[in-house]
Enzyme design. Structure first.
Site, PDB file in Angstrom:
ATOM      1  N   SER A 167      42.234  40.054  38.213  1.00 55.52           N
ATOM      2  CA  SER A 167      41.901  38.592  38.731  1.00 55.52           C
ATOM      3  C   SER A 167      42.804  37.572  38.322  1.00 55.52           C
ATOM      4  O   SER A 167      44.116  37.757  38.634  1.00 55.52           O
ATOM      5  CB  SER A 167      40.592  38.437  37.863  1.00 55.52           C
ATOM      6  OG  SER A 167      39.960  37.251  38.319  1.00 55.52           O
ATOM      7  N   ASP A 357      37.248  41.166  43.499  1.00 55.07           N
ATOM      8  CA  ASP A 357      37.767  40.920  41.967  1.00 55.07           C
ATOM      9  C   ASP A 357      38.117  42.064  41.329  1.00 55.07           C
ATOM     10  O   ASP A 357      37.136  42.838  40.955  1.00 55.07           O
ATOM     11  CB  ASP A 357      36.996  39.903  41.610  1.00 55.07           C
ATOM     12  CG  ASP A 357      37.823  39.097  40.238  1.00 55.07           C
ATOM     13  OD1 ASP A 357      38.127  39.776  39.226  1.00 55.07           O
ATOM     14  OD2 ASP A 357      37.575  37.919  40.106  1.00 55.07           O
TER      15      ASP A 357
END
Length: 477
Positions: A167, A357
């Site tokens: 991320s 993500d």
């Protein structure tokens, strides 16, 4: 269990002993003679050996050669420095000559058996100096604390050989990986100054080819172009262009998972009113919960080590890794075969429906880093893995809204901790919403705040990276 998993089980106790030993000699500098310190650290590194890269670039297994030493150390040495309870310092001193004898025997036998493959200088180069590996966790704007980590390591004169990010950690990892030298001021000044939320986050149009849909489209390419032009004076790099090896974790959502693009498209059209934002956050929380309830439909995709992604554009991998499901969407809007081809291969190999993500499956991917080192990504297997978590559940006012999501991510973070040599949880990170920092002074305060949190950890990091003296100069008589 993979071969690397079996090796981790074999060496975990010795690995943990090594880190406790470093803390012992930092906290009590005169508790052991410097010769004892060097001996025990060399022995711990020798006992953890498995694959070794020879001077000609081949990997050979030394596990059987060191197995007797390893088992003896686990049985006789490790209990003297327990995780909890009293350290038996006198016993450590008394056993030092026996450790020296066993290390010398193991080393001599190993060098004799493999005399035609490598020499003492090659073995000692592996064991005397650790390679630094960084693991950078996600958390939106909270991940900006990683810039403080980079500044601290710069002060210590230590350069990472591998960075693994998830991320926001993937984006910050890229910032560090583009140059082996690092200037904190130049990086801070290179951050886009005129970027706003309306530019970075655009309403989701309904187009979803590879990325999981979200209320907003993440226009990360705009951010990247400005930064790379400022820092490199050139375009965006690919993984094999980077002077520091980088691996980026994303979440693959497998076929069989169901979602409705139209729900996110309608949310994107609502604008940024308080009511609309509440609806978007509701979609976000709902998407994360839905994904977390279907773990069998999720898989980890590691760009940079996944076959075929070695030449993949790094910023596009970071875009997928930062695309928060239900909230931020990232996708590829071109037909470059060097991008589309690898993506299609990854999708076919893992039977994927979409990417999102990396924090959904692995927000602080220390195991990814450990296995990468064991595969030989940095040459040496003697690595110090430092992991940094900016998104832990903390009971602070600005953090409370995120606790449900943090608690979902937490089990994977905890499961990854044993693979790190050192794990740091930041206690006062910025808000995850503080993704854009247009002021140099604000960014400087974030960096300085992170540095202050790291101050107590500096002596341990410095000691763990200190090169051991040459073999034989610290023999115990």
């Amino acid at each position: 269990m993979s071969r690397y998993g079996r090796h981790f089980v074999r060496v975990r106790e010795l690995k943990d002993f090594e880190q406790r030993f470093i803390r012992l000699i930092v906290d009590q500098p005169n508790v052991l003679h410097v010769r004892h310190q060097a001996l025990f650290r060399y022995a711990a590194a020798l006992g953890q050996m498995n694959l070794f890269r020879t001077p000609v670039g081949n990997d050979i297994s030394l596990s059987e050669d060191v197995d007797a030493l390893r088992r003896w150390m686990v049985e006789s040495l490790v209990p003297l420095l327990p995780e909890t309870g009293e350290v038996r310092v006198d016993a450590l001193r008394e056993i030092a000559p026996v450790v020296a004898m066993r290390v010398d025997q193991t080393r001599s036998q190993l060098l004799t058996r493999h005399s035609s493959t490598f020499g003492a200088e090659h073995l000692d180069a592996e064991l005397r100096q650790k390679r630094l590996v960084l693991v950078l966790g996600g958390g939106g704007g909270a991940g900006l604390v990683h810039l403080g980590t980079f500044a601290m390591l710069k002060e210590l004169g230590i350069t990472p050989e591998l960075i693994v990010g998830s991320s926001m950690g993937s984006l910050l990892g890229l910032v560090r990986a583009i140059d082996r030298s690092y200037d904190p001021v130049s990086v801070a000044l290179a951050m886009p100054k005129n970027l706003d939320y309306n530019t970075l986050f655009r309403p989701f149009t309904g187009y979803s080819r590879f990325g999981f849909p979200g209320a907003f489209h993440l226009n990360i390419m705009r951010l990247a172009r400005e930064m790379f032009q400022e820092l490199l004076g050139s375009g965006m790099p690919r993984f094999d262009d980077l002077p520091i090896k980088l691996e980026i974790v994303a979440t693959g959502v497998r076929k069989g998972f169901h979602f409705d693009d139209r729900e996110y498209e309608q949310s994107g059209e609502e604008g940024m009113t308080p009511l609309a934002l509440r609806r978007k956050l509701k979609l976000f929380f709902g998407a994360v919960r839905q994904l977390s309830k279907n773990p069998r439909l999720l898989t980890q995709v590691v760009f940079g080590s996944e076959p075929g992604t070695e030449h993949f554009p790094v910023i596009e991998a970071a875009g997928f890794s930062c695309s928060v499901p239900g909230l931020l969407h990232f996708d590829v809007f071109h037909d470059d075969p060097e991008t589309i081809g690898p993506l299609e291969s990854v999708f076919a190999r893992h039977q994927l429906l979409r990417l999102c993500d990396g924090g959904v499956v692995n927000n602080v991917p220390s195991k990814v880093a450990w296995e990468s080192v064991q595969r030989g990504s940095v040459g040496s297997r003697n690595a110090q893995i430092l992991s940094f978590d900016a998104f832990a559940p903390l009971s602070t006012g600005r953090n409370l809204i995120w606790i449900p999501i943090q608690q979902i991510a937490r089990p994977a973070v905890v499961a990854n901790m044993p693979y790190a040599s050192f794990h740091k949880t930041f206690r006062t990170p910025p808000s995850p919403l503080q993704i854009i920092v247009n002021s140099y002074s604000k960014l400087k305060r974030i960096i300085e705040g992170a540095r202050e949190e790291l101050e107590a950890d500096v002596p341990y990091i410095r000691e763990s990276m200190r090169e051991l003296p040459p073999y034989g100069t610290w023999e115990i008589g």
